[in-house]
Design a protein around this motif. Structure first.
Motif, PDB file in Angstrom:
ATOM      1  N   THR A   1      64.531 -23.929 -10.853  1.00  0.00           N
ATOM      2  CA  THR A   1      63.637 -24.764 -11.666  1.00  0.00           C
ATOM      3  C   THR A   1      62.459 -25.289 -10.864  1.00  0.00           C
ATOM      4  N   VAL A   2      62.557 -25.300  -9.535  1.00  0.00           N
ATOM      5  CA  VAL A   2      61.488 -25.885  -8.721  1.00  0.00           C
ATOM      6  C   VAL A   2      60.899 -24.912  -7.707  1.00  0.00           C
ATOM      7  N   THR A   3      61.576 -23.809  -7.424  1.00  0.00           N
ATOM      8  CA  THR A   3      61.076 -22.899  -6.395  1.00  0.00           C
ATOM      9  C   THR A   3      59.977 -22.003  -6.953  1.00  0.00           C
ATOM     10  N   THR A   4      58.995 -21.712  -6.118  1.00  0.00           N
ATOM     11  CA  THR A   4      57.936 -20.775  -6.450  1.00  0.00           C
ATOM     12  C   THR A   4      58.176 -19.478  -5.686  1.00  0.00           C
ATOM     13  N   GLN A   5      57.389 -18.469  -5.978  1.00  0.00           N
ATOM     14  CA  GLN A   5      57.589 -17.174  -5.346  1.00  0.00           C
ATOM     15  C   GLN A   5      57.498 -17.265  -3.831  1.00  0.00           C
ATOM     16  N   GLU A   6      56.614 -18.138  -3.333  1.00  0.00           N
ATOM     17  CA  GLU A   6      56.409 -18.244  -1.897  1.00  0.00           C
ATOM     18  C   GLU A   6      57.511 -19.037  -1.209  1.00  0.00           C
ATOM     19  N   LEU A   7      58.235 -19.872  -1.953  1.00  0.00           N
ATOM     20  CA  LEU A   7      59.183 -20.800  -1.354  1.00  0.00           C
ATOM     21  C   LEU A   7      60.627 -20.514  -1.722  1.00  0.00           C
TER      22      LEU A   7
ATOM     23  N   ASP B   1      58.073 -19.521 -17.189  1.00  0.00           N
ATOM     24  CA  ASP B   1      59.111 -19.242 -18.184  1.00  0.00           C
ATOM     25  C   ASP B   1      60.492 -19.203 -17.521  1.00  0.00           C
ATOM     26  N   LYS B   2      60.569 -18.560 -16.351  1.00  0.00           N
ATOM     27  CA  LYS B   2      61.855 -18.444 -15.654  1.00  0.00           C
ATOM     28  C   LYS B   2      62.318 -19.799 -15.129  1.00  0.00           C
ATOM     29  N   GLN B   3      61.386 -20.636 -14.693  1.00  0.00           N
ATOM     30  CA  GLN B   3      61.777 -21.972 -14.246  1.00  0.00           C
ATOM     31  C   GLN B   3      62.327 -22.785 -15.416  1.00  0.00           C
ATOM     32  N   ALA B   4      61.667 -22.691 -16.571  1.00  0.00           N
ATOM     33  CA  ALA B   4      62.152 -23.387 -17.755  1.00  0.00           C
ATOM     34  C   ALA B   4      63.488 -22.816 -18.223  1.00  0.00           C
ATOM     35  N   ALA B   5      63.612 -21.486 -18.169  1.00  0.00           N
ATOM     36  CA  ALA B   5      64.869 -20.844 -18.559  1.00  0.00           C
ATOM     37  C   ALA B   5      66.004 -21.279 -17.646  1.00  0.00           C
TER      38      ALA B   5
END
Length: 388
Positions: free
Chosen positions: A139-145, A72-76
């Motif tokens: 939009t592309v980062t994940t929690q680990e990165l 949701d946060k990436q889309a937001a």
């Protein structure tokens, strides 16, 4: 330091977006951009580190800060970037200057070539009097990165462009020696050793990802790059000029004089731990006294999975971080070499390494006392021998 006057300004989400409506606070944005226009007219190069895209895009995807997941946060963020940059562009044009957007990931800051490429882009924008607006690419980062907070990311940009000042505007007027709500809390106007106040820095805002802890971490990174840090409240009228002119109270973290080389500053000021090693105490004491290199006979344990070219944090047997440096081997290779100190690199790995040491002297920095240490890694510990 750069001969050009330079400032990095970091703005938190709570200053740009109303906490309830999740809409832009245009009054604050106008005051901010008016000050930036004045600074540019006085010959300053300015980089704006701006949060806010996720908060502003939540309405579009029908979520709130409380129930939004990672996707949701990436889309937001994808939706909110349009709203944020369009508003910045329109207000900047009112004050007669242009903006550009630079979205980065942690790899752009931690990998040397990408770091230099980002720096070159910012420098070219400065050549054309265009103000870069930098943000993590949510939009592309994940929690680990992901970096996780724009405070430390702003400090990396300040380091990158050799800024004179890092100004962090937030929802509080600065640092206190205890929670500000305490009746006997004392305001801290100036400090050099930020480690004295780490114990009173817990908590984040509802919209933001960083609290006072990340601000002090950022200040320490900036100090080592020869950059002063100002932590102040983000007011609507003259939010920058009033603190630069010392017209209202703020906390100033003073730079440590002349910084080390750009290479050493980049080596030691990290955003993420790629991996670490623990040295035997005799070798660690020798390293602190006389410098590197670090050989595979010096290592008693390896932490994490890392690749050749990653920056490692180096500890002694008392769990004290003593150095940081660029590794010439992966974690698997380093462990194999450390377990067989009598054997040669070619014999163990099947190839001859151009730099046989685990960390070469030229790629190693022994930490000074005023560096904030990282916590000792506890996961994925691999001992060199079963007897240790």
């Amino acid at each position: 330091m750069s001969s050009q006057k330079r400032i990095v300004v970091k703005i938190g989400s709570s200053l740009l977006a109303h906490s309830k409506q999740l809409t832009l606070r245009y009054a604050f944005m106008h005051g901010l951009m008016s000050d930036i226009a004045q600074l540019k007219s006085e010959g300053y190069d300015v980089v704006l580190m701006s949060s806010g895209a996720v908060a502003l895009g939540l309405n579009t995807v029908g979520k709130t800060p409380e129930d939004a997941g990672l996707l949701d946060k990436q889309a937001a963020a994808a939706c909110g970037q349009l709203l944020l940059l369009n508003a910045y562009r329109n207000v900047a044009h009112e004050f007669g200057f242009d903006i550009a957007q630079i979205l980065v990931t942690i790899g752009d800051m931690e990998e040397r070539r990408r770091f230099i490429n980002t720096k070159n882009t910012i420098e070219r924008l400065f050549d054309h009097s265009i103000m870069p607006i930098v943000n993590e690419n949510d939009t592309v980062t994940t929690q680990e990165l992901r970096v996780g907070d724009n405070d430390r990311l702003a400090a990396k940009v300040a380091q990158m462009i050799q800024a004179d000042h890092l100004i962090i505007l937030t929802s509080i007027d600065g640092l206190y020696d205890k929670p500000p709500s305490a009746p006997d809390a004392k305001f801290i106007e100036k400090l050099e050793d930020v480690s004295e106040y780490l114990s009173v820095t817990e908590g984040t805002s509802a919209l933001g990802s960083g609290g006072m802890l990340t601000k002090l971490q950022a200040a320490n990174m900036a100090q080592h790059a020869g950059c002063n840090t100002i932590i102040a409240e983000g007011i609507m009228e003259r939010p920058l000029l009033s603190v630069l002119g010392n017209e209202r109270r703020h906390t100033k973290c003073v730079a440590f004089g002349t910084p080390a080389s750009a290479w050493k500053v980049w080596l030691t000021n990290r955003l993420q731990v790629a991996g670490s090693m623990t040295m035997n105490q005799k070798a660690a004491d020798e390293l602190v006294a006389n410098g590197g290199p670090i050989t595979h006979a010096d290592i008693i344990s390896v932490h994490g999975h890392f690749q050749k070219g990653d920056i490692l944090h180096v500890y002694d047997e008392n769990d004290v971080e003593i150095a940081r440096g660029l590794t010439n081997f992966s974690s698997d290779e380093a462990l194999l070499l450390a377990r067989h100190p009598e054997a040669g690199t070619a014999e163990l790995l099947g190839y001859s390494a151009a730099l046989p040491d685990l960390i070469a002297s030229k790629n190693l920095v022994v930490l000074e006392e005023n560096h904030l240490p990282w916590d000792v890694p506890t996961d994925e510990l691999q001992l060199v021998s079963s007897s240790q």
